[in-house]
Motif scaffolding. Sequence first.
Motif, PDB file in Angstrom:
ATOM      1  N   GLN A  45       0.279  -1.083  -0.273  1.00 49.36           N
ATOM      2  CA  GLN A  45      -0.183  -0.063  -0.188  1.00 49.36           C
ATOM      3  C   GLN A  45       0.464   1.063   0.519  1.00 49.36           C
ATOM      4  O   GLN A  45       0.224   2.614  -0.574  1.00 49.36           O
ATOM      5  N   SER A  46       1.767   0.989   0.929  1.00 48.46           N
ATOM      6  CA  SER A  46       2.967   2.158   0.419  1.00 48.46           C
ATOM      7  C   SER A  46       3.215   2.688  -0.323  1.00 48.46           C
ATOM      8  O   SER A  46       3.350   3.128  -0.466  1.00 48.46           O
ATOM      9  N   SER A  47       3.885   1.214  -1.189  1.00 46.69           N
ATOM     10  CA  SER A  47       4.758   1.907  -2.254  1.00 46.69           C
ATOM     11  C   SER A  47       3.157   2.169  -3.432  1.00 46.69           C
ATOM     12  O   SER A  47       3.577   3.005  -4.444  1.00 46.69           O
ATOM     13  N   GLU A  48       2.318   1.897  -3.300  1.00 44.45           N
ATOM     14  CA  GLU A  48       1.652   2.282  -3.877  1.00 44.45           C
ATOM     15  C   GLU A  48       0.840   4.072  -3.937  1.00 44.45           C
ATOM     16  O   GLU A  48       0.736   4.819  -5.195  1.00 44.45           O
ATOM     17  N   ASP A  49       0.937   4.204  -2.602  1.00 50.55           N
ATOM     18  CA  ASP A  49       0.652   5.682  -2.454  1.00 50.55           C
ATOM     19  C   ASP A  49       2.420   6.064  -2.836  1.00 50.55           C
ATOM     20  O   ASP A  49       1.851   7.637  -3.426  1.00 50.55           O
ATOM     21  N   LEU A  50       2.754   5.548  -3.013  1.00 50.97           N
ATOM     22  CA  LEU A  50       4.203   6.420  -3.279  1.00 50.97           C
ATOM     23  C   LEU A  50       4.455   6.934  -4.710  1.00 50.97           C
ATOM     24  O   LEU A  50       4.530   8.054  -5.424  1.00 50.97           O
ATOM     25  N   ASP A  51       3.655   5.557  -5.365  1.00 51.03           N
ATOM     26  CA  ASP A  51       3.319   5.831  -6.974  1.00 51.03           C
ATOM     27  C   ASP A  51       2.212   6.651  -7.765  1.00 51.03           C
ATOM     28  O   ASP A  51       2.747   8.041  -7.823  1.00 51.03           O
ATOM     29  N   THR A  52       1.488   6.947  -6.691  1.00 50.82           N
ATOM     30  CA  THR A  52       0.275   7.952  -6.651  1.00 50.82           C
ATOM     31  C   THR A  52       0.738   9.411  -6.365  1.00 50.82           C
ATOM     32  O   THR A  52       0.770  10.865  -7.141  1.00 50.82           O
ATOM     33  N   LEU A  53       1.260   9.537  -5.144  1.00 54.53           N
ATOM     34  CA  LEU A  53       2.235  10.733  -5.149  1.00 54.53           C
ATOM     35  C   LEU A  53       2.701  10.885  -5.892  1.00 54.53           C
ATOM     36  O   LEU A  53       2.709  12.647  -6.628  1.00 54.53           O
ATOM     37  N   LYS A  54       3.797  10.620  -6.850  1.00 55.30           N
ATOM     38  CA  LYS A  54       4.841  10.614  -7.723  1.00 55.30           C
ATOM     39  C   LYS A  54       3.800  11.780  -9.220  1.00 55.30           C
ATOM     40  O   LYS A  54       3.800  12.157  -9.415  1.00 55.30           O
ATOM     41  N   ARG A  55       3.132  10.599  -9.517  1.00 60.19           N
ATOM     42  CA  ARG A  55       2.127  11.199 -10.623  1.00 60.19           C
ATOM     43  C   ARG A  55       1.391  12.324 -10.212  1.00 60.19           C
ATOM     44  O   ARG A  55       1.463  12.929 -10.550  1.00 60.19           O
ATOM     45  N   LEU A  56       0.951  12.416  -8.892  1.00 60.29           N
ATOM     46  CA  LEU A  56       0.309  14.020  -8.454  1.00 60.29           C
ATOM     47  C   LEU A  56       1.669  14.909  -8.092  1.00 60.29           C
ATOM     48  O   LEU A  56       0.311  15.828  -9.129  1.00 60.29           O
ATOM     49  N   GLU A  57       2.481  14.597  -8.229  1.00 57.73           N
ATOM     50  CA  GLU A  57       3.502  15.629  -8.336  1.00 57.73           C
ATOM     51  C   GLU A  57       4.158  15.598  -9.278  1.00 57.73           C
ATOM     52  O   GLU A  57       4.206  17.278 -10.209  1.00 57.73           O
ATOM     53  N   GLY A  58       3.803  15.248 -10.251  1.00 57.26           N
ATOM     54  CA  GLY A  58       4.162  15.565 -11.817  1.00 57.26           C
ATOM     55  C   GLY A  58       2.923  16.573 -13.005  1.00 57.26           C
ATOM     56  O   GLY A  58       2.657  16.659 -13.546  1.00 57.26           O
ATOM     57  N   GLN A  59       2.009  15.541 -11.924  1.00 61.58           N
ATOM     58  CA  GLN A  59       0.513  16.298 -13.322  1.00 61.58           C
ATOM     59  C   GLN A  59       0.423  17.978 -11.874  1.00 61.58           C
ATOM     60  O   GLN A  59       0.118  18.923 -13.471  1.00 61.58           O
ATOM     61  N   ILE A  60       1.119  18.228 -10.980  1.00 60.54           N
ATOM     62  CA  ILE A  60       1.013  19.582 -10.689  1.00 60.54           C
ATOM     63  C   ILE A  60       2.207  20.057 -10.791  1.00 60.54           C
ATOM     64  O   ILE A  60       1.562  21.636 -11.541  1.00 60.54           O
ATOM     65  N   LEU A  61       3.532  19.945 -11.169  1.00 62.35           N
ATOM     66  CA  LEU A  61       4.542  20.186 -11.450  1.00 62.35           C
ATOM     67  C   LEU A  61       4.321  20.912 -13.477  1.00 62.35           C
ATOM     68  O   LEU A  61       4.230  21.874 -14.101  1.00 62.35           O
ATOM     69  N   GLU A  62       3.320  19.691 -14.221  1.00 66.61           N
ATOM     70  CA  GLU A  62       2.883  20.051 -15.455  1.00 66.61           C
ATOM     71  C   GLU A  62       2.070  21.286 -15.791  1.00 66.61           C
ATOM     72  O   GLU A  62       2.024  22.160 -16.733  1.00 66.61           O
ATOM     73  N   ASN A  63       0.923  21.156 -15.052  1.00 63.49           N
ATOM     74  CA  ASN A  63      -0.238  22.341 -14.452  1.00 63.49           C
ATOM     75  C   ASN A  63       0.581  23.641 -14.153  1.00 63.49           C
ATOM     76  O   ASN A  63       0.095  24.673 -15.363  1.00 63.49           O
ATOM     77  N   SER A  64       1.524  23.234 -13.520  1.00 60.45           N
ATOM     78  CA  SER A  64       2.033  24.822 -12.620  1.00 60.45           C
ATOM     79  C   SER A  64       3.329  25.460 -14.171  1.00 60.45           C
ATOM     80  O   SER A  64       3.267  26.268 -14.105  1.00 60.45           O
TER      81      SER A  64
END
Length: 113
Positions: A79-98
């Motif tokens: 679960q924590s590795s899935e959370d890490l993947d989700t966090l990385k994906r969200l971080e990428g989306q935030i950076l991409e949008n900003s």
Amino acid sequence: HVPRSQSSPGVPGGKGGEGVTIMLSCREVTRKIASDELADANWSQRIALRLHLLMCRHCRRYAAQLRAIGAAARNLLRQSSEDLDTLKRLEGQILENSLGGPAERKRDQREEG
């Protein structure tokens, strides 16, 4: 609770020497289960352990608790590795949008057209 290990005098090597173990003690069983000594155990040791577990509800409960703890730890790790993947994906989306990524460009194109 099961009695301490005993050697059988009727089995070769049972008198005076090291005999065949008839019953493992609870302490021996819990140590073997917790330390994963079963991976290196021979067939007679495995049978002695299984025989003890058939007779001792306390050790069966202990073995079940260890299995549950192991499963929970594996689940938490997964679960924590899935959370890490989700966090990385969200971080990428935030950076991409900003930084004016594809989502930003689509909006700009809509406004122009």
